[in-house]
Design an enzyme around this catalytic site. Structure first.
Site, PDB file in Angstrom:
ATOM      1  N   GLY A   1      44.549  33.408  54.225  1.00 27.29           N
ATOM      2  CA  GLY A   1      43.618  33.231  55.327  1.00 27.29           C
ATOM      3  C   GLY A   1      42.178  33.129  54.845  1.00 27.29           C
TER       4      GLY A   1
ATOM      5  N   GLY B   1      38.679  39.212  51.749  1.00 29.02           N
ATOM      6  CA  GLY B   1      40.033  38.829  51.338  1.00 29.02           C
ATOM      7  C   GLY B   1      40.091  37.389  50.861  1.00 29.02           C
TER       8      GLY B   1
ATOM      9  N   VAL C   1      36.201  46.424  49.884  1.00 32.41           N
ATOM     10  CA  VAL C   1      35.357  46.783  51.033  1.00 32.41           C
ATOM     11  C   VAL C   1      35.739  48.191  51.467  1.00 32.41           C
ATOM     12  CG1 VAL C   1      34.872  46.257  53.454  1.00 32.41           C
ATOM     13  CG2 VAL C   1      34.968  44.415  51.753  1.00 32.41           C
TER      14      VAL C   1
ATOM     15  N   ASP D   1      47.668  38.339  58.501  1.00 31.08           N
ATOM     16  CA  ASP D   1      48.525  39.512  58.684  1.00 31.08           C
ATOM     17  C   ASP D   1      47.834  40.668  59.398  1.00 31.08           C
ATOM     18  OD1 ASP D   1      50.505  38.205  57.337  1.00 31.08           O
ATOM     19  OD2 ASP D   1      50.694  39.648  55.696  1.00 31.08           O
TER      20      ASP D   1
ATOM     21  N   GLY E   1      42.998  35.877  50.201  1.00 30.88           N
ATOM     22  CA  GLY E   1      44.408  35.509  50.338  1.00 30.88           C
ATOM     23  C   GLY E   1      44.524  34.165  51.032  1.00 30.88           C
TER      24      GLY E   1
ATOM     25  N   GLU F   1      66.082  36.978  49.369  1.00 28.53           N
ATOM     26  CA  GLU F   1      65.713  36.275  48.131  1.00 28.53           C
ATOM     27  C   GLU F   1      65.801  37.223  46.935  1.00 28.53           C
ATOM     28  OE1 GLU F   1      61.927  34.453  49.117  1.00 28.53           O
ATOM     29  OE2 GLU F   1      62.936  32.803  50.149  1.00 28.53           O
TER      30      GLU F   1
HETATM   31  C1  LIG Z   1      57.350  39.506  48.901  1.00 23.96           C
HETATM   32  C2  LIG Z   1      56.734  38.620  49.960  1.00 23.96           C
HETATM   33  C3  LIG Z   1      57.296  37.392  50.226  1.00 23.96           C
HETATM   34  C4  LIG Z   1      56.748  36.564  51.203  1.00 23.96           C
HETATM   35  N1  LIG Z   1      57.314  35.339  51.432  1.00 23.96           N
HETATM   36  C5  LIG Z   1      56.742  34.498  52.316  1.00 23.96           C
HETATM   37  C6  LIG Z   1      57.264  33.185  52.518  1.00 23.96           C
HETATM   38  O1  LIG Z   1      58.269  32.808  51.911  1.00 23.96           O
HETATM   39  N2  LIG Z   1      56.628  32.372  53.413  1.00 23.96           N
HETATM   40  C7  LIG Z   1      55.506  32.767  54.099  1.00 23.96           C
HETATM   41  O2  LIG Z   1      54.943  31.981  54.861  1.00 23.96           O
HETATM   42  N3  LIG Z   1      55.007  34.009  53.935  1.00 23.96           N
HETATM   43  C8  LIG Z   1      55.584  34.880  53.071  1.00 23.96           C
HETATM   44  N4  LIG Z   1      55.051  36.126  52.887  1.00 23.96           N
HETATM   45  C9  LIG Z   1      53.941  36.573  53.752  1.00 23.96           C
HETATM   46  C10 LIG Z   1      52.595  35.974  53.324  1.00 23.96           C
HETATM   47  O3  LIG Z   1      52.398  36.143  51.941  1.00 23.96           O
HETATM   48  C11 LIG Z   1      51.502  36.674  54.114  1.00 23.96           C
HETATM   49  O4  LIG Z   1      51.769  36.509  55.479  1.00 23.96           O
HETATM   50  C12 LIG Z   1      50.134  36.078  53.796  1.00 23.96           C
HETATM   51  O5  LIG Z   1      49.804  36.344  52.459  1.00 23.96           O
HETATM   52  C13 LIG Z   1      49.072  36.626  54.736  1.00 23.96           C
HETATM   53  O6  LIG Z   1      47.859  36.068  54.407  1.00 23.96           O
HETATM   54  P1  LIG Z   1      46.511  36.916  54.593  1.00 23.96           P
HETATM   55  O7  LIG Z   1      45.398  36.011  54.214  1.00 23.96           O
HETATM   56  O8  LIG Z   1      46.510  37.550  55.929  1.00 23.96           O
HETATM   57  O9  LIG Z   1      46.656  38.098  53.541  1.00 23.96           O
HETATM   58  P2  LIG Z   1      46.858  38.047  51.966  1.00 23.96           P
HETATM   59  O10 LIG Z   1      47.297  36.712  51.516  1.00 23.96           O
HETATM   60  O11 LIG Z   1      47.729  39.218  51.638  1.00 23.96           O
HETATM   61  O12 LIG Z   1      45.406  38.301  51.400  1.00 23.96           O
HETATM   62  C14 LIG Z   1      44.713  39.500  51.625  1.00 23.96           C
HETATM   63  C15 LIG Z   1      43.659  39.642  50.538  1.00 23.96           C
HETATM   64  O13 LIG Z   1      42.795  40.706  50.888  1.00 23.96           O
HETATM   65  C16 LIG Z   1      42.479  41.437  49.742  1.00 23.96           C
HETATM   66  N5  LIG Z   1      42.071  42.784  50.134  1.00 23.96           N
HETATM   67  C17 LIG Z   1      42.843  43.747  50.661  1.00 23.96           C
HETATM   68  N6  LIG Z   1      42.114  44.854  50.883  1.00 23.96           N
HETATM   69  C18 LIG Z   1      40.850  44.567  50.507  1.00 23.96           C
HETATM   70  C19 LIG Z   1      39.638  45.301  50.488  1.00 23.96           C
HETATM   71  N7  LIG Z   1      39.551  46.577  50.931  1.00 23.96           N
HETATM   72  N8  LIG Z   1      38.523  44.710  49.996  1.00 23.96           N
HETATM   73  C20 LIG Z   1      38.571  43.439  49.547  1.00 23.96           C
HETATM   74  N9  LIG Z   1      39.696  42.697  49.546  1.00 23.96           N
HETATM   75  C21 LIG Z   1      40.821  43.244  50.020  1.00 23.96           C
HETATM   76  C22 LIG Z   1      43.768  41.403  48.929  1.00 23.96           C
HETATM   77  O14 LIG Z   1      43.521  41.665  47.554  1.00 23.96           O
HETATM   78  C23 LIG Z   1      44.271  39.994  49.185  1.00 23.96           C
HETATM   79  O15 LIG Z   1      43.821  39.089  48.209  1.00 23.96           O
HETATM   80  C24 LIG Z   1      55.599  36.979  51.915  1.00 23.96           C
HETATM   81  C25 LIG Z   1      55.018  38.220  51.637  1.00 23.96           C
HETATM   82  C26 LIG Z   1      55.586  39.044  50.670  1.00 23.96           C
HETATM   83  C27 LIG Z   1      54.965  40.372  50.379  1.00 23.96           C
END
Ligand SMILES: Cc1cc2nc3c(=O)[nH]c(=O)nc-3n(C[C@H](O)[C@H](O)[C@H](O)COP(=O)(O)OP(=O)(O)OC[C@H]3O[C@@H](n4cnc5c(N)ncnc54)[C@H](O)[C@@H]3O)c2cc1C
Length: 417
Positions: free
Chosen positions: A14, A10, A78, A297, A12, A167
């Site tokens: 994190g 990922g 993955v 998440d 994202g 929003e």
């Molecule tokens: C519409 C919306 C609005 C939001 N607004 C806010 C806000 O205002 N403030 C705030 O703090 N948070 C907000 N969030 C929440 C925030 O975006 C998430 O909590 C954050 O992105 C989590 O980070 P992460 O690294 O866990 O996952 P993510 O940032 O979602 O990253 C996960 C990554 O894993 C990748 N992935 C998934 N499955 C696979 C796989 N099988 N193989 C390889 N890669 C994979 C994805 O492509 C992605 O790039 C919002 C979320 C949404 C949907």
């Protein structure tokens, strides 16, 4: 000696935070993502409401990692994780070996099993979702312009009164009032109904009740019906059926509630916890597998579940990088301590609510300026920040929205081959 190899699933909030903090001599980092870009999800609603372009809030992962000599990017999904063999499988065929694994695959939109949600609503989790919603909305107004009056229901229902729903509802009203009313002089768009539906008795549940009140009042001032204290029983084409039997007709229904851990979690072969999240120990490692970590998440640390927002993912990324360094150096790991940095949500032009960890609260114009500044700072890449700033200034000064292209789904070549 061969470098220690850390695989991060990922790119994202994190995953990239972990990858950045992992970089040091003797450590090789492999970042895997199904997309070649990072998405700034907090601004997805602005893409869906034509305020920003998809490119403004997405950033190529390779460009971000370009200067990092010890980090490599692999594009692919993955599809399997073998903890005993220490490998992950990408797209069902390619294997990547790891010494340490960081699972940061985020979450997916969840229907909570509500009938009709998957078929008849628009989720807002990915940039593809945002573009699909924008296309649907703009297409409906185009259709209405040539249909007989009342034939196309332009009404919108947004399900979920968290920050995303609030929003989204505010952004939709601005799009209609400031832009579409001018674009479609042949339509009377003064009364297009927008309904925000929330099962709890107030919007913005995690915020102080006074800020929920401000947000509700600001939404109502924008002629948005705020329907509180009633859940959604089911969704059918063109209507939301509420648990109390009422029916909310709407040509566009946005599902802005509920996420569950990404199905990647199930590849670990452990019993998943609440919301399909991966239960982890206090140091964010998987029980019985001290070299495997989950963050953001998708992770469920012990105690009160952390909010599924960006900060726990970013801080978790830095934390697991430090724990992996500790393990490499033969030191013990430490528990993760989350530092709450506050919450914000905007209702639209000149209005947002913000709450700081010390209890200070802001609303209205000051809250909005704070919201703008924070989102600009958090965005990835100078070009994206510059684009967003220019677009916001343009939208603010002209009341216009530039990103309103209706693109054909398949583009035919214009020259003979
Ligand atoms: C519409 C919306 C609005 C939001 N607004 C806010 C806000 O205002 N403030 C705030 O703090 N948070 C907000 N969030 C929440 C925030 O975006 C998430 O909590 C954050 O992105 C989590 O980070 P992460 O690294 O866990 O996952 P993510 O940032 O979602 O990253 C996960 C990554 O894993 C990748 N992935 C998934 N499955 C696979 C796989 N099988 N193989 C390889 N890669 C994979 C994805 O492509 C992605 O790039 C919002 C979320 C949404 C949907």
């Amino acid at each position: 000696m061969a470098p220690v190899r850390v695989v991060v699933i990922g790119a994202g909030f994190g995953g990239l935070s972990a990858a950045r903090a992992l970089e040091r001599p003797g450590v090789e980092v492999v970042v895997i993502d199904s997309n070649n870009f990072h998405t700034f999800q907090p601004l997805l609603y602005q893409v869906a409401t034509a305020g920003l372009d998809a490119d403004d809030i997405c950033f190529p992962v390779r460009a971000h990692l370009r200067k990092r000599q010890r980090t490599r990017f692999v594009l692919g999904s993955v599809t399997a994780i073998d903890l005993a063999g220490s490998t992950v499988t990408i797209d069902g065929r390619r294997l990547e070996r790891f010494d340490h694994l960081v699972v940061a695959a985020g979450s997916v939109s969840s229907t909570f099993g509500v009938e009709g949600v998957a078929e008849h609503t628009f989720p807002l989790k990915t940039v593809t979702d945002a573009l699909a919603l924008r296309t649907h909305l703009l297409s409906r107004f185009e259709r209405a312009a040539t249909a007989t009056a009342g034939e196309v229901d332009l009404g919108i229902a947004v399900i979920g009164g968290g920050p995303t729903g609030v929003e989204m509802a505010g952004g939709l009203r601005e799009l209609i009032d400031h832009v579409l009313r001018k674009d479609y002089p042949e339509l009377d768009l003064s009364q297009v109904p927008i309904t925000l539906i929330e099962a709890a008795d107030r919007v913005l549940g995690p915020f102080d009740p006074s800020l929920s009140e401000h947000a509700s009042a600001a939404l109502r001032a924008r002629r948005i019906t705020v329907q509180l204290g009633v859940g959604v029983a089911s969704v059918e084409p063109g209507a939301v059926l509420l648990a109390d039997g009422r029916r909310v007709p709407a040509g566009t229904i946005v599902w802005a509630t509920g996420v569950a851990g990404n199905p990647v979690g199930s590849l670990l072969g452990v019993q998943l916890g609440r919301g399909n999240r991966i239960p982890v120990e206090a140091d964010l490692s998987l029980a019985g597998h001290p070299n495997v970590f989950a963050i953001g998440d998708i992770a469920l640390p012990p105690g009160t579940p952390l909010p599924q927002v960006a900060q726990p993912a970013i801080q978790g990324g830095v934390h697991v990088a430090r724990q992996i360094h500790a393990l490499i150096d033969g030191r013990a790991t430490a528990p993760f301590v989350y530092k709450d940095k506050g919450s914000m949500a905007t209702i639209g032009r000149n209005h947002a609510v913000a709450e700081l960890p010390n209890g200070m609260k802001f609303h209205g114009f000051i809250g909005w300026l704070m919201w703008l500044a924070l989102h600009l700072v958090e965005l990835m890449g100078f070009r994206n920040r510059a684009n967003v700033l220019v677009n916001w200034a343009w939208n603010y000064l002209t009341y216009d929205r530039g990103s309103r292209l209706l693109l054909p789904s398949r583009v035919e070549p214009t020259t003979e081959r």
